[in-house]
Write an enzyme that holds these catalytic residues in place. Sequence first.
Site, PDB file in Angstrom:
ATOM      1  N   LYS A   1     -49.289  41.848  28.817  1.00  8.91           N
ATOM      2  CA  LYS A   1     -48.014  41.408  29.388  1.00  8.91           C
ATOM      3  C   LYS A   1     -47.208  40.762  28.271  1.00  8.91           C
ATOM      4  O   LYS A   1     -47.695  39.863  27.582  1.00  8.91           O
ATOM      5  CB  LYS A   1     -48.314  40.433  30.536  1.00  8.91           C
ATOM      6  CG  LYS A   1     -47.266  39.397  30.864  1.00  8.91           C
ATOM      7  CD  LYS A   1     -47.636  38.692  32.176  1.00  8.91           C
ATOM      8  CE  LYS A   1     -47.196  37.241  32.191  1.00  8.91           C
ATOM      9  NZ  LYS A   1     -47.653  36.525  33.398  1.00  8.91           N
TER      10      LYS A   1
ATOM     11  N   LYS B   1     -43.852  38.631  27.223  1.00  7.95           N
ATOM     12  CA  LYS B   1     -42.750  37.799  27.693  1.00  7.95           C
ATOM     13  C   LYS B   1     -41.450  38.370  27.140  1.00  7.95           C
ATOM     14  O   LYS B   1     -41.393  38.760  25.956  1.00  7.95           O
ATOM     15  CB  LYS B   1     -42.941  36.352  27.219  1.00  7.95           C
ATOM     16  CG  LYS B   1     -44.131  35.648  27.867  1.00  7.95           C
ATOM     17  CD  LYS B   1     -43.858  35.311  29.334  1.00  7.95           C
ATOM     18  CE  LYS B   1     -44.987  34.462  29.918  1.00  7.95           C
ATOM     19  NZ  LYS B   1     -44.733  34.112  31.337  1.00  7.95           N
TER      20      LYS B   1
ATOM     21  N   ASP C   1     -42.737  39.967  31.577  1.00  2.11           N
ATOM     22  CA  ASP C   1     -42.466  38.804  32.429  1.00  2.11           C
ATOM     23  C   ASP C   1     -41.229  38.088  31.892  1.00  2.11           C
ATOM     24  O   ASP C   1     -41.209  37.641  30.746  1.00  2.11           O
ATOM     25  CB  ASP C   1     -43.677  37.855  32.406  1.00  2.11           C
ATOM     26  CG  ASP C   1     -43.533  36.690  33.376  1.00  2.11           C
ATOM     27  OD1 ASP C   1     -42.479  36.584  34.049  1.00  2.11           O
ATOM     28  OD2 ASP C   1     -44.482  35.878  33.461  1.00  2.11           O
TER      29      ASP C   1
ATOM     30  N   GLU D   1     -42.241  41.410  35.902  1.00  3.20           N
ATOM     31  CA  GLU D   1     -42.547  40.163  36.612  1.00  3.20           C
ATOM     32  C   GLU D   1     -41.339  39.233  36.619  1.00  3.20           C
ATOM     33  O   GLU D   1     -40.738  38.964  35.565  1.00  3.20           O
ATOM     34  CB  GLU D   1     -43.744  39.500  35.919  1.00  3.20           C
ATOM     35  CG  GLU D   1     -44.249  38.224  36.585  1.00  3.20           C
ATOM     36  CD  GLU D   1     -45.534  37.726  35.908  1.00  3.20           C
ATOM     37  OE1 GLU D   1     -46.244  38.537  35.284  1.00  3.20           O
ATOM     38  OE2 GLU D   1     -45.812  36.515  36.006  1.00  3.20           O
TER      39      GLU D   1
ATOM     40  N   ASP E   1     -43.548  36.116  40.934  1.00  3.54           N
ATOM     41  CA  ASP E   1     -44.382  34.970  40.533  1.00  3.54           C
ATOM     42  C   ASP E   1     -43.732  33.712  41.118  1.00  3.54           C
ATOM     43  O   ASP E   1     -44.038  33.303  42.256  1.00  3.54           O
ATOM     44  CB  ASP E   1     -44.488  34.944  39.001  1.00  3.54           C
ATOM     45  CG  ASP E   1     -45.208  33.740  38.430  1.00  3.54           C
ATOM     46  OD1 ASP E   1     -45.571  32.835  39.197  1.00  3.54           O
ATOM     47  OD2 ASP E   1     -45.408  33.667  37.190  1.00  3.54           O
TER      48      ASP E   1
ATOM     49  N   LYS F   1     -50.851  32.622  42.054  1.00  3.67           N
ATOM     50  CA  LYS F   1     -51.367  31.426  41.376  1.00  3.67           C
ATOM     51  C   LYS F   1     -51.753  30.440  42.458  1.00  3.67           C
ATOM     52  O   LYS F   1     -50.900  29.996  43.242  1.00  3.67           O
ATOM     53  CB  LYS F   1     -50.310  30.824  40.455  1.00  3.67           C
ATOM     54  CG  LYS F   1     -49.981  31.710  39.254  1.00  3.67           C
ATOM     55  CD  LYS F   1     -48.928  31.111  38.358  1.00  3.67           C
ATOM     56  CE  LYS F   1     -48.593  32.060  37.208  1.00  3.67           C
ATOM     57  NZ  LYS F   1     -47.336  31.690  36.517  1.00  3.67           N
TER      58      LYS F   1
HETATM   59  O1  OSB Z   1     -44.975  33.093  34.187  1.00  5.46           O
HETATM   60  O2  OSB Z   1     -47.020  33.601  34.337  1.00  5.46           O
HETATM   61  C1  OSB Z   1     -46.134  32.856  33.914  1.00  5.46           C
HETATM   62  C2  OSB Z   1     -47.638  30.289  31.525  1.00  5.46           C
HETATM   63  C3  OSB Z   1     -46.992  29.147  31.934  1.00  5.46           C
HETATM   64  C4  OSB Z   1     -46.053  29.221  32.928  1.00  5.46           C
HETATM   65  C5  OSB Z   1     -45.767  30.463  33.529  1.00  5.46           C
HETATM   66  C6  OSB Z   1     -46.430  31.603  33.145  1.00  5.46           C
HETATM   67  C7  OSB Z   1     -47.358  31.519  32.095  1.00  5.46           C
HETATM   68  C8  OSB Z   1     -48.053  32.679  31.549  1.00  5.46           C
HETATM   69  C9  OSB Z   1     -49.337  32.428  30.793  1.00  5.46           C
HETATM   70  O3  OSB Z   1     -47.631  33.807  31.609  1.00  5.46           O
HETATM   71  C10 OSB Z   1     -50.526  32.925  31.508  1.00  5.46           C
HETATM   72  C11 OSB Z   1     -51.786  32.349  30.884  1.00  5.46           C
HETATM   73  O4  OSB Z   1     -52.216  32.868  29.855  1.00  5.46           O
HETATM   74  O5  OSB Z   1     -52.333  31.380  31.428  1.00  5.46           O
HETATM   75 MG    MG Z   2     -44.911  34.786  35.413  1.00  5.25          MG
END
Ligand code: OSB
Ligand code: MG
Length: 368
Positions: free
Chosen positions: A161, A163, A188, A213, A238, A262
């Site tokens: 994934k 960012k 994401d 995402e 999310d 989550k």
């Molecule tokens: O959007 O999933 C997210 C980390 C902090 C806040 C939001 C997100 C994330 C990650 C990291 O994408 C996921 C991880 O490696 O724990």
């Molecule tokens: Mg996310």
Amino acid sequence: FKIEAAEIVVARLPLKFRFETSFGVQTHKVVPLLILHGEGVQGVAEGTMEARPMYREETIAGALELLRGTFLPAVLGRTFANPEAVSDALGGYRGNRMARAMVEMAAWDLWARTLGVPLGTLLGGRKDQVEVGVSLGIQPGEQATVDLVRQHVEQGYRRIKLKIKPGWDVQPVRATREAFPDIRLTVDANSAYTLADAGRLRQLDDYDLTYIEQPLAWDDLVDHAELARRIRTPLCLDESVASSQDARKALALGAGGVINLKVSRVGGHAEARRVHDVAQSFGAPVWCGGMLESGVGRAHNVHLSTLPGFRLPGDTSSASRYWAQDIIQEPLEAEGGLMPVPQGPGTGVTLDREFLATVTEAQEEHRA
Ligand code: OSB
Ligand code: MG
């Protein structure tokens, strides 16, 4: 089981990598822990809210104040039949689900340890390992992105994934897809776009992404539904899903076809299981998201991921990716993209109190 006392510990851990997202750059993690003491056993949970309300509206300072003044007084000294009864005790309060989840998740761990059963088994999971991917922060360029992806593909991670943010989206995706035609790839945006960007986001349709995402606002479902009609790539929600009711509305509206689940964001394991069940009834896959957790939160995530609706690789990658040293005694290491579920009662992991003491910023005890 009885909740006799509670301990709040706030630790600070340096991240091994610089994690850049559309929110900004992170180099450290402040880890708020809640330890509930029962009769001879303890249950531990990690708060995933951050110092500032960037991801969702909750903050560490706000959560700690609510725990001290409101949530802990509601459960301390009381006996509960099961963890659902603990969340019921906090059920009259609105929002603040990450803060309530600290109590609920610690109660699940405590209960599971009282019964001598692994948490995942109690939740109804049957796997002894779960599929995992990685979430990679924004890199300084296309070559740096491809190099980092290569490292993680070679480690066996089952999904990459990336960012993205406005101005850095198609470029890293195109470069990664050209270098790795066959990997499972996602992006994401952490809410960085609006519907006005639909044209740009539609360009991502050319790169066979499993999903995009959270492209749009954290509290929006309607615009996500509109975007979903305008592009081919499935949307994954999310930030926008804080409850099983949110999940029902999102899936009914067509705001997304996949949910990043989550446990802390939705208020704990019981609500996470309800989100999972709603998604199952819509035929929508869920996967387990991460918040850069220490081993405590990571172990909770891995147990939740054993439920059957977790049909896509999660973000619960190896703890050693994040930390030079973790605050639990056990390693949480994936091999070939598979993370073993810690065996033993509860989360199956134990605080490394000696190391934790060296990274603790604040500590307090509460009794009825
Ligand atoms: O959007 O999933 C997210 C980390 C902090 C806040 C939001 C997100 C994330 C990650 C990291 O994408 C996921 C991880 O490696 O724990
Ligand atoms: Mg996310």
